[in-house]
Scaffold this active site. Sequence first.
Site, short mmCIF file in Angstrom:
data_model
loop_
_atom_site.label_atom_id
_atom_site.label_comp_id
_atom_site.label_asym_id
_atom_site.label_seq_id
_atom_site.Cartn_x
_atom_site.Cartn_y
_atom_site.Cartn_z
N ASP A 115 0.89 -1.38 0.07
CA ASP A 115 -0.06 0.06 0.03
C ASP A 115 0.88 1.31 -0.14
OD1 ASP A 115 -2.59 -1.41 -0.07
OD2 ASP A 115 -2.61 -1.40 2.24
N ASP A 131 -6.64 -1.26 -5.01
CA ASP A 131 -7.64 -0.92 -4.10
C ASP A 131 -8.77 0.32 -4.72
OD1 ASP A 131 -6.67 -2.47 -2.09
OD2 ASP A 131 -5.57 -0.77 -1.21
#
Length: 153
Positions: A115, A131
């Site tokens: 991330d 995402d």
Amino acid sequence: MKKRAIVAVIVLLLIGLDQLVKSYIVQQIPLGEVRSWIPNFVSLTYLQNRGAAFSILQDQQLLFAVITLVVVIGAIWYLHKHMEDSFWMVLGLTLIIAGGLGNFIDRVSQGFVVDMFHLDFINFAIFNVADSYLTVGVIILLIAMLKEEINGN
């Protein structure tokens, strides 16, 4: 057939972009470091997310891999059955498939998802390109389905 091939190429390109961004982050930003990207809006960081959204259920990679495969296979099946439906339905499913597979690749190859996007203006989870595909894809799909329901299709 041509439409299916185009969708497949788009999925592959989206996955490629996701993996390219993740690779760049891993190579350029030390784990946990935060760098301003768009001041007061978005920072870049490198986080190894061993959980799901918001880092819940840490270290449950097998569970997430199975869930992801079920969702992606379901989305592919639904896309196959509804390929001639609205552009928005196809787009939403395409984004969901690409996002699911992008994070699946990380989970299987590394045991975590990379991330990197940190919103500076709100206390929100750090997220990645895949995402974003998933979130936008689900929103588009829900709107397309709602529109079909309202129009009686």
